[in-house]
Write an enzyme that holds these catalytic residues in place. Structure first.
Site, PDB file in Angstrom:
ATOM      1  N   LYS A  12      50.290  62.859  34.159  1.00 27.52           N
ATOM      2  CA  LYS A  12      50.958  64.023  33.582  1.00 27.52           C
ATOM      3  C   LYS A  12      50.467  65.316  34.262  1.00 27.52           C
ATOM      4  O   LYS A  12      49.471  65.298  34.998  1.00 27.52           O
ATOM      5  CB  LYS A  12      50.694  64.047  32.073  1.00 27.52           C
ATOM      6  CG  LYS A  12      51.225  62.794  31.355  1.00 27.52           C
ATOM      7  CD  LYS A  12      51.028  62.899  29.853  1.00 27.52           C
ATOM      8  CE  LYS A  12      51.439  61.617  29.153  1.00 27.52           C
ATOM      9  NZ  LYS A  12      51.328  61.733  27.674  1.00 27.52           N
ATOM     10  N   TYR A  52      61.272  60.286  26.774  1.00 30.44           N
ATOM     11  CA  TYR A  52      60.660  60.313  25.448  1.00 30.44           C
ATOM     12  C   TYR A  52      61.692  60.185  24.327  1.00 30.44           C
ATOM     13  O   TYR A  52      61.383  60.487  23.168  1.00 30.44           O
ATOM     14  CB  TYR A  52      59.835  61.596  25.281  1.00 30.44           C
ATOM     15  CG  TYR A  52      58.472  61.513  25.949  1.00 30.44           C
ATOM     16  CD1 TYR A  52      57.597  60.469  25.679  1.00 30.44           C
ATOM     17  CD2 TYR A  52      58.057  62.488  26.854  1.00 30.44           C
ATOM     18  CE1 TYR A  52      56.362  60.381  26.297  1.00 30.44           C
ATOM     19  CE2 TYR A  52      56.813  62.409  27.476  1.00 30.44           C
ATOM     20  CZ  TYR A  52      55.972  61.347  27.185  1.00 30.44           C
ATOM     21  OH  TYR A  52      54.743  61.265  27.791  1.00 30.44           O
ATOM     22  N   ASN A 115      46.769  64.182  27.471  1.00 29.87           N
ATOM     23  CA  ASN A 115      46.060  62.900  27.568  1.00 29.87           C
ATOM     24  C   ASN A 115      46.220  62.261  28.947  1.00 29.87           C
ATOM     25  O   ASN A 115      46.081  61.059  29.111  1.00 29.87           O
ATOM     26  CB  ASN A 115      46.437  61.968  26.413  1.00 29.87           C
ATOM     27  CG  ASN A 115      47.891  61.539  26.439  1.00 29.87           C
ATOM     28  OD1 ASN A 115      48.646  61.929  27.324  1.00 29.87           O
ATOM     29  ND2 ASN A 115      48.289  60.725  25.487  1.00 29.87           N
ATOM     30  N   HIS A 118      50.485  58.422  31.181  1.00 36.64           N
ATOM     31  CA  HIS A 118      51.366  57.617  30.330  1.00 36.64           C
ATOM     32  C   HIS A 118      51.494  56.233  30.955  1.00 36.64           C
ATOM     33  O   HIS A 118      51.575  56.110  32.177  1.00 36.64           O
ATOM     34  CB  HIS A 118      52.756  58.270  30.262  1.00 36.64           C
ATOM     35  CG  HIS A 118      53.811  57.350  29.722  1.00 36.64           C
ATOM     36  ND1 HIS A 118      54.055  57.224  28.374  1.00 36.64           N
ATOM     37  CD2 HIS A 118      54.654  56.475  30.336  1.00 36.64           C
ATOM     38  CE1 HIS A 118      55.012  56.319  28.196  1.00 36.64           C
ATOM     39  NE2 HIS A 118      55.396  55.853  29.365  1.00 36.64           N
ATOM     40  N   GLU A 129      61.857  52.461  31.768  1.00 38.10           N
ATOM     41  CA  GLU A 129      61.194  53.595  32.428  1.00 38.10           C
ATOM     42  C   GLU A 129      61.251  53.464  33.955  1.00 38.10           C
ATOM     43  O   GLU A 129      61.449  54.458  34.661  1.00 38.10           O
ATOM     44  CB  GLU A 129      59.758  53.714  31.921  1.00 38.10           C
ATOM     45  CG  GLU A 129      59.722  54.111  30.440  1.00 38.10           C
ATOM     46  CD  GLU A 129      58.337  54.120  29.805  1.00 38.10           C
ATOM     47  OE1 GLU A 129      58.230  54.614  28.670  1.00 38.10           O
ATOM     48  OE2 GLU A 129      57.361  53.623  30.424  1.00 38.10           O
TER      49      GLU A 129
HETATM   50  P1  CMP Z   1      52.477  58.980  25.758  1.00 35.12           P
HETATM   51  O1  CMP Z   1      51.795  57.673  25.959  1.00 35.12           O
HETATM   52  O2  CMP Z   1      53.009  59.653  26.973  1.00 35.12           O
HETATM   53  O3  CMP Z   1      53.673  58.804  24.695  1.00 35.12           O
HETATM   54  C1  CMP Z   1      54.088  59.842  23.821  1.00 35.12           C
HETATM   55  C2  CMP Z   1      53.268  61.077  23.972  1.00 35.12           C
HETATM   56  O4  CMP Z   1      53.419  62.064  22.979  1.00 35.12           O
HETATM   57  C3  CMP Z   1      51.821  60.670  23.892  1.00 35.12           C
HETATM   58  O5  CMP Z   1      51.441  59.986  25.056  1.00 35.12           O
HETATM   59  C4  CMP Z   1      51.127  62.005  23.657  1.00 35.12           C
HETATM   60  O6  CMP Z   1      50.801  62.654  24.871  1.00 35.12           O
HETATM   61  C5  CMP Z   1      52.200  62.840  22.941  1.00 35.12           C
HETATM   62  N1  CMP Z   1      51.836  63.152  21.577  1.00 35.12           N
HETATM   63  C6  CMP Z   1      51.641  64.404  21.119  1.00 35.12           C
HETATM   64  N2  CMP Z   1      51.331  64.374  19.817  1.00 35.12           N
HETATM   65  C7  CMP Z   1      51.311  63.075  19.435  1.00 35.12           C
HETATM   66  C8  CMP Z   1      51.060  62.406  18.209  1.00 35.12           C
HETATM   67  N3  CMP Z   1      50.747  63.068  17.099  1.00 35.12           N
HETATM   68  N4  CMP Z   1      51.127  61.059  18.184  1.00 35.12           N
HETATM   69  C9  CMP Z   1      51.459  60.358  19.319  1.00 35.12           C
HETATM   70  N5  CMP Z   1      51.712  60.957  20.516  1.00 35.12           N
HETATM   71  C10 CMP Z   1      51.640  62.299  20.572  1.00 35.12           C
END
Ligand code: CMP
Length: 140
Positions: A12, A52, A115, A118, A129
């Site tokens: 990311k 998403y 984070n 992904h 994806e």
């Molecule tokens: P990702 O694995 O990319 O999939 C969904 C993304 O939404 C997740 O990682 C996080 O970066 C983001 N996200 C932000 N807030 C939340 C939350 N409360 N719970 C889960 N995902 C979140």
């Protein structure tokens, strides 16, 4: 049971800006997976919203879309035995505070949103994806 799979991984914008891409690639290679596709792009709004789409009704949807369209990402396809679950183990839990020590998120994530990375969470998601991010196709 062992099965050859291909998974979709995206570093990311936070991971790209913090120059974590080479370290992340090294970690994927170290578990025996092979990089078979890479695109360095700033995702369009449409691409991010489609990616998403499953989270459309969640309160964090617009934030996570804004976040991944905020800069360049590195979209990758990694192939190998049980690539989907092996990649998820390497990445660690979505919530960085719950991520196992030594995982990418435990080492580098700074919040649930920032984070770093992904990874596809299952076979159907991986196919969806990979087709979305690699519309010209891949040798999967
Ligand atoms: P990702 O694995 O990319 O999939 C969904 C993304 O939404 C997740 O990682 C996080 O970066 C983001 N996200 C932000 N807030 C939340 C939350 N409360 N719970 C889960 N995902 C979140």
């Amino acid at each position: 049971m062992s099965e050859s799979q291909t998974t979709f991984i995206m570093v990311k914008p936070d991971g790209v800006k913090r120059q974590l891409v080479d370290e992340i690639i090294r970690r994927f290679e170290s578990i025996g997976l092979t990089l078979i596709g890479r695109r360095d792009i700033t995702p369009s709004l449409e691409l991010a919203e489609t990616h998403y789409g499953i989270h459309k009704e969640r309160p964090f949807f617009s934030e996570v879309v804004d976040f991944i369209t905020s800069g360049q990402v590195v979209a990758m396809a990694w192939k190998g035995e049980n690539a989907i679950s092996e990649a998820r183990k390497l990445i660690g839990a979505t919530n960085w505070e719950e991520a196992e020590p030594g995982t990418i998120r435990a080492d580098f994530a700074r919040s649930i949103e920032e984070n770093v990375i992904h990874g596809s969470d299952g076979e159907d998601t991986a196919l969806f994806e990979l087709e979305l991010w690699f519309p010209d196709g891949l040798e999967i």
